[in-house]
Design an enzyme around this catalytic site. Structure first.
Site, short mmCIF file in Angstrom:
data_model
loop_
_atom_site.label_atom_id
_atom_site.label_comp_id
_atom_site.label_asym_id
_atom_site.label_seq_id
_atom_site.Cartn_x
_atom_site.Cartn_y
_atom_site.Cartn_z
N ARG A 104 8.04 -13.23 1.65
CA ARG A 104 7.41 -11.74 2.21
C ARG A 104 7.46 -11.26 3.34
NH1 ARG A 104 3.65 -8.19 0.14
NH2 ARG A 104 1.84 -8.00 1.88
N GLU A 142 0.69 -1.25 -0.14
CA GLU A 142 -0.28 0.36 0.19
C GLU A 142 0.96 1.52 0.33
OE1 GLU A 142 -2.51 -3.07 1.66
OE2 GLU A 142 -0.27 -2.38 2.03
#
Length: 435
Positions: free
Chosen positions: A266, A51
């Site tokens: 990740r 984001e």
């Protein structure tokens, strides 16, 4: 939410042992701020790393439309915070978004007094939305997306989600499907403007560094094929290792081709765990963090079977260095990851069956020829070997990704224009003149 605060404190302490960023300014998580601020900033909330990358594109466009804009940038994760530091200019402020209780959100807004708020993608919190309405802060959801799973969950909690979505000043959606689901929850969707991430910018420095890596990886003047496992989640590394070991002929074909596996988990807290897991299977591993800063190149960095990408902020470099990538999060029922960045840097994607978090982008990439969908990890390795054996098909997939991203560009400016227009219509003064 108030009763859960002790659990949140314990979680932050545990995460902070592996990611010290979680121990930074912990009181802010509960609405206690001691840094001096000026009222009137444009507040953008980018929860985590992905984001924040999208927010960077929007913030740049907003600065173009609102000269002198001051930014209040908030996050919820340490990786988001680290990425967001590059967006700050003199006068800007970075902070944690507080835990969603009425008292904490009230203190947050009273302290910072933003002109408006922009939540990125999915971050709709009931107490936060209510507090913004009470304090007269127009709150937008930008680059908004909502998958089917989240939609049905929100429907089950409609007494909570309904007021939250209805309380937003406006919603700017990525796709018509997202807009339909958001409207069904009561949100006022003003426009469908595409995906901000198509505006990802070229990364010349990352490309140059990746080319240096590839030249060092060469053996006897021959470049090594590089297959990346991008943003893998827990359990996927084991699937990959098991699928490799299950087919001796295929594993030998990868070895004969001199394949270098570029493994990028990740979550940073898993770097050590993944390293141990791969070493335990007998693979030689080199960690990116062990590469000397002075440019020296250890022999093991060239000879390793696996490179572990245990760094932050280098995904563009990794994608530039790879011939193709297996999409993390898509081989377990986790919804996949954003693949637009990979396409933008010329890295074709092999994705598993689970891409519900990025359904439209995944379908678009597959239709364009920039991605191939497979049923499982076994199918992913077969597809990787097929691309290695057909370099023309691989080059075609690489170009398809570049073309797809080029066609999707322009969303950042559309989002910025729409936010400025709505603020002007609602007479939130001064934003376009140096707020």
């Amino acid at each position: 939410m108030g009763a859960l605060q002790p659990l949140l404190r314990r979680k932050l302490q545990r995460r902070g042992q592996q990611e010290p960023g979680y121990l930074h300014q912990v009181p802010q998580r509960f609405g206690v701020y001691d840094t001096p601020v000026k009222a009137g900033a444009v507040w953008v909330h980018a929860v985590s790393l992905g984001e924040t990358r999208a927010a960077a594109l929007l913030v740049h466009a907003l600065r173009q439309h609102m000269p002198g804009m001051r930014l209040l940038l908030t996050h919820s994760t340490a990786t988001g915070w680290a990425q967001g530091q590059a967006l700050l200019q003199p006068g800007d402020v970075q902070a944690w978004l507080p835990w969603d209780t009425p008292e904490a959100t009230r203190r947050f807004l009273q302290r910072h007094q933003p002109h408006c708020g922009v939540l990125m993608e999915t971050e709709v919190w009931p107490s936060l939305v209510q507090a913004c309405r009470i304090h007269g802060v127009p709150l937008f959801l930008a680059n908004a997306r909502l998958n089917d799973k989240s939609f049905h969950s929100a429907q089950r909690w409609s007494w909570l989600s309904g007021p939250a979505y209805r309380g937003l000043r406006g919603v700017l959606a990525q796709s018509n499907a997202d807009a339909k689901r958001l409207r069904a929850l009561g949100a006022r969707v003003d426009a469908v403007l595409g995906n901000l991430k198509f505006d990802v910018q070229p990364q010349p420095v990352a490309q140059a560094n990746a080319q240096r890596w590839r030249s060092q990886w060469s053996r006897l003047g021959q470049p090594r094929p590089v297959i990346m496992l991008a943003s893998t989640r827990e359990g996927e590394e084991a699937l990959w290792l098991e699928a490799l070991a299950a087919n001796a002929a295929r594993m030998q074909a990868f070895a004969d081709a001199g394949v270098l596996w570029l493994l990028v988990p990740r979550h940073p807290q898993r770097f050590d765990e993944v390293h141990q897991q791969v070493v335990a299977k007998g693979c030689s591993v080199f960690r990116r963090s062990a590469l000397p800063a002075d440019g020296a190149w250890p022999a093991q960095a060239t000879d390793a079977q696996v490179w572990l990408g245990d760094s932050l902020g280098e995904m563009p470099q990794y994608f530039h260095a790879a011939d193709m990538a297996l999409l993390g999060g898509s081989f377990m029922p986790l919804g996949g990851q954003n693949l637009i960045e990979a396409a933008a840097f010329g890295c074709p994607i092999i994705m598993g069956p689970h891409t519900f978090n990025f359904a439209e982008a995944s379908e678009q990439a597959q239709s364009a020829g920039a991605a191939q969908r497979v049923a499982d990890m076994d199918g992913a390795l077969n597809q990787a070997l097929a691309w290695l054996s057909d370099r023309a098909a691989l080059a075609q997939a690489q170009q398809a990704g570049l073309d797809m991203v080029a066609q999707g560009r322009g969303a950042a400016d559309r989002y910025a224009q729409e936010i400025v227009r709505q603020l002007s219509d609602s007479q939130v003064g001064g934003l376009s003149h140096g707020a």
